[in-house]
Scaffold this motif. Structure first.
Motif, mmCIF file in Angstrom:
data_model
loop_
_atom_site.group_PDB
_atom_site.id
_atom_site.type_symbol
_atom_site.label_atom_id
_atom_site.label_comp_id
_atom_site.label_asym_id
_atom_site.label_seq_id
_atom_site.Cartn_x
_atom_site.Cartn_y
_atom_site.Cartn_z
ATOM 1 N N LYS A 157 -3.051 10.395 3.121
ATOM 2 C CA LYS A 157 -2.868 10.475 4.567
ATOM 3 C C LYS A 157 -1.815 9.478 5.046
ATOM 4 O O LYS A 157 -1.494 8.508 4.360
ATOM 5 C CB LYS A 157 -4.206 10.199 5.257
ATOM 6 C CG LYS A 157 -5.272 11.264 4.992
ATOM 7 C CD LYS A 157 -6.561 10.925 5.720
ATOM 8 C CE LYS A 157 -7.621 11.990 5.479
ATOM 9 N NZ LYS A 157 -8.879 11.677 6.169
ATOM 10 N N PRO A 158 -1.283 9.700 6.239
ATOM 11 C CA PRO A 158 -0.296 8.774 6.807
ATOM 12 C C PRO A 158 -0.885 7.375 6.991
ATOM 13 O O PRO A 158 -2.091 7.207 7.139
ATOM 14 C CB PRO A 158 0.064 9.408 8.149
ATOM 15 C CG PRO A 158 -0.323 10.844 8.018
ATOM 16 C CD PRO A 158 -1.503 10.870 7.110
ATOM 17 N N VAL A 159 -0.006 6.382 6.986
ATOM 18 C CA VAL A 159 -0.436 5.002 7.189
ATOM 19 C C VAL A 159 0.093 4.506 8.532
ATOM 20 O O VAL A 159 1.108 4.992 9.046
ATOM 21 C CB VAL A 159 0.061 4.084 6.049
ATOM 22 C CG1 VAL A 159 -0.517 4.536 4.719
ATOM 23 C CG2 VAL A 159 1.582 4.062 5.980
ATOM 24 N N LYS A 202 4.403 8.732 6.538
ATOM 25 C CA LYS A 202 3.874 9.530 5.442
ATOM 26 C C LYS A 202 4.957 9.713 4.395
ATOM 27 O O LYS A 202 6.101 10.034 4.720
ATOM 28 C CB LYS A 202 3.393 10.900 5.940
ATOM 29 C CG LYS A 202 2.658 11.698 4.864
ATOM 30 C CD LYS A 202 2.067 12.979 5.439
ATOM 31 C CE LYS A 202 1.272 13.721 4.360
ATOM 32 N NZ LYS A 202 0.664 14.964 4.879
ATOM 33 N N GLN A 203 4.597 9.503 3.134
ATOM 34 C CA GLN A 203 5.556 9.676 2.049
ATOM 35 C C GLN A 203 5.751 11.151 1.732
ATOM 36 O O GLN A 203 4.850 11.962 1.902
ATOM 37 C CB GLN A 203 5.065 8.955 0.794
ATOM 38 C CG GLN A 203 4.969 7.458 0.951
ATOM 39 C CD GLN A 203 4.695 6.774 -0.366
ATOM 40 O OE1 GLN A 203 5.581 6.527 -1.155
ATOM 41 N NE2 GLN A 203 3.437 6.469 -0.603
ATOM 42 N N ASN A 229 0.831 -1.202 0.000
ATOM 43 C CA ASN A 229 0.000 0.000 0.000
ATOM 44 C C ASN A 229 0.867 1.255 0.000
ATOM 45 O O ASN A 229 0.574 2.235 -0.694
ATOM 46 C CB ASN A 229 -0.914 -0.006 1.234
ATOM 47 C CG ASN A 229 -1.758 1.252 1.334
ATOM 48 O OD1 ASN A 229 -2.432 1.647 0.393
ATOM 49 N ND2 ASN A 229 -1.714 1.887 2.494
ATOM 50 N N LEU A 230 1.965 1.221 0.745
ATOM 51 C CA LEU A 230 2.870 2.363 0.823
ATOM 52 C C LEU A 230 3.522 2.638 -0.532
ATOM 53 O O LEU A 230 3.693 3.791 -0.932
ATOM 54 C CB LEU A 230 3.951 2.096 1.876
ATOM 55 C CG LEU A 230 4.822 3.276 2.297
ATOM 56 C CD1 LEU A 230 3.993 4.311 3.042
ATOM 57 C CD2 LEU A 230 5.970 2.793 3.175
ATOM 58 N N LEU A 231 3.866 1.585 -1.259
ATOM 59 C CA LEU A 231 4.528 1.733 -2.544
ATOM 60 C C LEU A 231 3.599 2.244 -3.633
ATOM 61 O O LEU A 231 4.028 2.922 -4.564
ATOM 62 C CB LEU A 231 5.141 0.400 -2.976
ATOM 63 C CG LEU A 231 6.268 -0.155 -2.116
ATOM 64 C CD1 LEU A 231 6.705 -1.518 -2.623
ATOM 65 C CD2 LEU A 231 7.449 0.801 -2.085
ATOM 66 N N THR A 232 2.309 1.912 -3.529
ATOM 67 C CA THR A 232 1.378 2.247 -4.608
ATOM 68 C C THR A 232 0.586 3.530 -4.370
ATOM 69 O O THR A 232 0.075 4.121 -5.322
ATOM 70 C CB THR A 232 0.380 1.093 -4.831
ATOM 71 O OG1 THR A 232 -0.308 0.805 -3.592
ATOM 72 C CG2 THR A 232 1.114 -0.160 -5.283
ATOM 73 N N GLN A 233 0.492 3.995 -3.128
ATOM 74 C CA GLN A 233 -0.310 5.184 -2.857
ATOM 75 C C GLN A 233 0.404 6.454 -3.309
ATOM 76 O O GLN A 233 1.622 6.486 -3.478
ATOM 77 C CB GLN A 233 -0.651 5.291 -1.363
ATOM 78 C CG GLN A 233 0.525 5.665 -0.490
ATOM 79 C CD GLN A 233 0.115 6.111 0.902
ATOM 80 O OE1 GLN A 233 0.848 6.817 1.554
ATOM 81 N NE2 GLN A 233 -1.045 5.709 1.379
ATOM 82 N N LYS A 234 -0.355 7.500 -3.486
ATOM 83 C CA LYS A 234 0.206 8.787 -3.881
ATOM 84 C C LYS A 234 0.832 9.486 -2.677
ATOM 85 O O LYS A 234 0.450 9.238 -1.534
ATOM 86 C CB LYS A 234 -0.884 9.670 -4.494
ATOM 87 C CG LYS A 234 -1.456 9.128 -5.797
ATOM 88 C CD LYS A 234 -2.523 10.061 -6.347
ATOM 89 C CE LYS A 234 -3.084 9.518 -7.661
ATOM 90 N NZ LYS A 234 -4.154 10.400 -8.223
ATOM 91 N N VAL A 235 1.758 10.396 -2.967
ATOM 92 C CA VAL A 235 2.466 11.111 -1.904
ATOM 93 C C VAL A 235 1.518 11.921 -1.040
ATOM 94 O O VAL A 235 1.702 12.052 0.159
ATOM 95 C CB VAL A 235 3.562 12.028 -2.515
ATOM 96 C CG1 VAL A 235 4.170 12.934 -1.451
ATOM 97 C CG2 VAL A 235 4.660 11.186 -3.146
#
Length: 343
Positions: A57-59, A80-81, A48-54
């Motif tokens: 919201k934080p994960v 958060k990215q 999920n971290l790799l595919t979500q947009k910058v």
């Protein structure tokens, strides 16, 4: 039996106090003055971290932090990215570690820390990371108006077991509030300043430093890789710029780094002075400081065991060119005064 009514509560109270006393007290200041490498384990939904947009919201994440004294802290945090370039060009973008602001949490004093990792999961990118880490250490040597950093060995673990765990070194930057507190300042936001409207000496130092490392990826008016601080007790003081993000510099020379297109250079290893013209006297103060710190700068690089010999030599050669330049008075005047940017 009646005596147990008060003995047991007292026992549990003393036992609880003992357990609390064993908890490691985390202080942000001490955290960044300790040079020893931390052993970190980050557990989160990596896919999920790799595919979500910058911008999302934080994960949720779980961090296990093993300190050099063998004490271990385990807590829930948020990730958060950040950084659109790295999101588009790297396996993992830079992360913001957000420690839950709960009084009982041991890591809460660290607030939010930016974590810089290798662009890709290989030893070459880890070497680029070490180079950038050393740039921060050199910057610390020249001014207190700089971010302190802490090196970590991080193991990334997928909470859903769908991504294979991997390990790599990374480093975290202290929170800007920490930089401000050390220097009795406050962060200045939003107000647009020209470079000549900031603290003259510190801006000249920053500009010459950026030239030394071959970095053109910064801008004071646009707050691009720059934070501004204002002294607390000086109502009319000029803001002081603090630089960060040096992975696009020639001293790092990462394989993904490219210079800004409007500078007329092809490689980041080609130096361009982006500072504005100031007096020769003030420029000489900065030059004198750098010459004074020359041996220590090379010692920082040569004494860092995790950087291989090839990269040590490349960094040394790039810096030797700079020091040769600033030992020539005509070159100093030509680069930093005559051909500097004009307001």
């Amino acid at each position: 039996m009646k005596s147990l009514k008060w003995i047991l509560p007292v026992f549990f109270l003393l036992f609880s106090s003992f357990i609390e006393a064993q908890k490691k007290e985390i202080k942000a200041k001490d955290f960044f003055t300790d040079e020893r490498i931390l052993d970190i384990k980050l557990t989160t939904d990596i896919k999920n971290l790799l595919t979500q947009k910058v911008s999302l919201k934080p994960v949720d994440a779980f961090i296990t932090c093993k300190f050099p004294d063998s004490s271990i802290v385990e807590e829930n945090i948020m990730l958060k990215q950040r950084g659109h370039f790295r999101k588009d060009h790297c396996y993992l973008s830079s992360l913001m570690l957000q420690f839950n602001n709960i009084a009982t949490n041991q890591l809460a004093p660290l607030k939010s820390l930016k974590m810089v990792s290798g662009c890709w999961k290989n030893s070459i990118d880890e070497q680029f990371l070490f180079k950038e880490y050393l740039i921060y250490k050199i910057y610390n040597l020249l001014t207190d108006f700089s971010f302190r950093v802490r090196l970590m060995h991080v193991t990334y673990t997928d909470s859903k077991g769908k991504v294979k765990p991997y390990s790599q070194c990374a480093f975290v930057l202290e929170d800007i509030d920490g930089v401000a507190k050390r220097n009795k300042c406050l962060e200045k936001k939003l107000t647009r300043y020209s470079p000549t409207g900031t603290h003259s000496y510190q801006t000249t130092l920053l500009s010459v430093f950026q030239y030394m490392i071959g970095n053109a990826d910064w801008s004071i008016p646009n707050y691009h890789n720059i934070k501004l601080l204002i002294p607390k007790k000086e109502n009319y003081a000029l803001p002081i710029p603090v630089a960060y993000d040096f992975d696009m510099s020639g001293l790092v020379n990462a394989n993904y780094a490219t210079p800004p297109p409007d500078l007329g250079i092809e490689r980041v290893t080609q130096r361009v002075y982006r500072g504005f013209a100031t007096t020769i006297e003030e420029t000489q103060l900065v030059i004198d400081l750098m010459l004074q710190k020359e041996k220590e700068i090379f010692s920082i690089i040569n004494g860092f065991d995790l950087l291989n010999q090839k990269n040590k030599k490349e960094m040394a050669y790039f810096l030797e060119e700079f020091f040769k330049t600033i030992k020539n008075n005509a070159e100093v005047k030509n680069i930093f005064i005559t051909n500097a940017r004009q307001e």
